[in-house]
Scaffold this motif. Structure first.
Motif, short mmCIF file in Angstrom:
data_model
loop_
_atom_site.label_atom_id
_atom_site.label_comp_id
_atom_site.label_asym_id
_atom_site.label_seq_id
_atom_site.Cartn_x
_atom_site.Cartn_y
_atom_site.Cartn_z
N ASP A 68 87.26 -38.62 16.20
CA ASP A 68 86.34 -37.87 15.34
C ASP A 68 87.07 -37.54 14.04
O ASP A 68 87.99 -36.73 14.01
N ASP B 120 82.31 -31.14 14.63
CA ASP B 120 82.63 -31.66 15.95
C ASP B 120 81.37 -32.27 16.56
O ASP B 120 80.36 -31.59 16.74
N LYS C 201 90.92 -35.70 17.26
CA LYS C 201 90.34 -35.09 16.06
C LYS C 201 91.36 -35.16 14.94
O LYS C 201 92.48 -34.65 15.06
N TYR D 130 90.60 -34.33 11.48
CA TYR D 130 90.31 -33.38 10.39
C TYR D 130 90.33 -34.06 9.03
O TYR D 130 90.73 -33.48 8.04
#
Length: 492
Positions: A447, A452, A463, A465
């Protein structure tokens, strides 16, 4: 024959040009005082990184102290590395790590790259606070939701960039994070009380001013509790608050005047005059070729001065501030040490694993490809390139917007990674991810967005960011089980 008013107006303009090579009209305008240029993806995407060779070298040979500005935030927003993706994580990743010394080093490393490219003004950092995931406009471009944390990283980033003679730009004053619409297309409104805006949104700008930031960019945003006029055209915001209360004496830069929220029915000339009258000094015109737009603005300014709408002294004040900026950035000093690995080191610290990371194996990658964001442009992003370079790619599939999961053919016997990137709620990406994970619960979701994406319990999520090149490399290292050697820009 150029006249004094024409020269004054030119000295407060930052236009763009079309194509890869600067147009001939720019040299003539520089001879008549033009402040400099802004570089956009439309220019830089054609250069394959040859910014100094094609653009800044020849332009500085003509006028050594011109302003060359671009947006180099890191992460999702890069211009100097528009051809491959950023070698630095963006603000959200740095805010997640929350190490101000690291943020300062990233600022210094970005400055080193800009000096190498011949760029003197970085139109960054974003100091917009995103109070929650329901406000997705700035997403990974924001250091986060906490004013104190954003203020601390604002101070660090500005210090790192400006240590080497490149100017930083705190944007978008007084804060666009608590908005729901993109100011490229319509005027956003912040529905906050004056007390709330001061406590939440103004704190990072106060910190940047205390750190000595050389430029502040206004946002095209309405805050009715302060003023009926949008901030770029608000004397209360620009002159009373930014200069009077926060004590800023550097250059106030407009956000791009081509945005509908600024230009509107006034046109470029009317918008520039209104912004100058409010206290803005330097006008960013937009990504279009600026020859005719500069002429339009000069004519509007001439009429406004003749009619008493725009005092000549206001233009003289603005021109003086811009001249100080040009002088302060004319002789940058590169860092004395090699900072090229700073970005990847920072991205590694930011990446988070939720769930159990599977053993390294070559993976088939399915990448959701939403429509490009206007701020990000068409910068390359995703996992496939990085994973391939680390020997962990078994195949890939890029999925265009709207494609349902059941239309995809995914090999059943190969480990799977699904890549997505959403700033706002995105029913298509959510359905695609949900459908693929239902078929392959063993898949890993990478991701790369702000929001999310919902996943079933037990799903492993990596993740990042942000979707910069180093964000992708940091995720690929985890899946491939090996580390990249050196900074990505040295081998990409």
């Amino acid at each position: 024959m150029p006249d004094r008013l024409s020269t004054l107006v030119n000295s407060c303009l930052l236009p763009a040009y079309g194509g890869a090579v600067p147009a001939d009209w720019l040299k003539r305008a520089l001879d008549d005082g033009l402040a400099g240029i802004v570089l956009y993806g439309a220019n830089l995407g054609l250069l394959d990184g040859r910014v100094r060779e094609v653009v800044t070298g020849p332009m500085r040979a003509h006028r050594p102290d011109l302003v060359v500005a671009l947006d180099e935030e890191g992460g999702d927003i890069t211009r100097a590395e528009y051809h491959r993706g950023s070698n630095y994580p963006g603000a959200l990743a740095l805010g997640v790590v929350d190490d101000v010394e690291l943020t300062e080093r990233v600022g210094s490393a970005i400055a080193a790259d800009l000096i190498e490219a011949g760029v003197s003004v970085n139109l960054a950092p974003c100091l917009d606070i995103c109070p929650g995931p329901e406000l997705p406009v700035f997403g990974t471009r924001s250091f986060g939701p906490d004013p104190a944390r954003v203020a601390a990283h604002a101070r660090a980033f500005v210090t790192g960039v400006q240590r080497h003679g490149v100017a930083a730009t705190a944007k978008h004053f007084p804060g666009l994070g608590a908005t729901r619409v993109d100011s490229h297309f319509t005027l956003p409104t912040v529905r906050a009380s004056e007390a709330e805006l001061r406590a939440r949104d103004l704190a990072p700008f106060a910190a940047a001013v205390e750190a000595g930031v050389q430029a502040v960019m206004t946002g095209h945003v309405a805050v009715p509790s302060f003023d009926d006029a949008p901030a770029t055209f608000s004397r209360r915001f620009v002159t009373d608050v930014l200069r009077g209360e926060l004590g800023f004496d550097g250059v106030v830069v407009s956000d791009s005047l081509d945005m509908e929220s600024a230009r509107g029915p006034l046109g470029f000339g009317g918008a520039a005059v209104r912004a100058w009258a409010a206290g803005v000094d330097l006008m960013v015109i937009g990504p279009q070729d600026g020859e005719e737009l500069c002429a339009e603005i000069r004519e509007s300014a001439r009429r406004a001065v003749a009619e008493g709408v725009l005092p000549l002294a206001r233009l003289e004040e603005a021109a003086e501030r811009v001249a100080r900026l040009r002088a302060a950035t004319a002789a940058p000093v590169p860092p004395g040490s090699d900072l090229s690995g700073t970005g990847l080191a920072a991205a590694r610290r930011a990446v988070a694993v939720r769930g159990t990371l599977p053993l390294p194996e070559p993976r088939f990658v399915v990448e959701a490809r939403p429509e490009p964001n206007i701020s990000c442009g068409t910068v390359p992003w995703g996992l496939t390139g990085a994973l391939d370079r680390l020997g962990g790619l078994a195949g890939s599939l890029a999925v265009p917007p709207g494609t349902p999961a059941d239309a995809l053919t995914v090999p059943s016997g190969t480990p799977l990674a699904v890549v997505a990137r959403a700033d706002a709620p995105d029913p298509w990406q959510e359905a695609l991810v949900s459908g693929l994970l239902a078929r392959r619960p063993d898949a890993v979701l990478v991701d790369m967005g702000y929001r999310d994406l919902p996943v079933p319990a037990g799903t492993t999520v990596v993740k990042t960011y942000g979707a910069g090149l180093v964000n992708a490399v940091a995720a690929a290292e985890l899946l491939a089980g090996r580390r990249a050697e050196g900074a990505p820009r040295t081998w990409w």
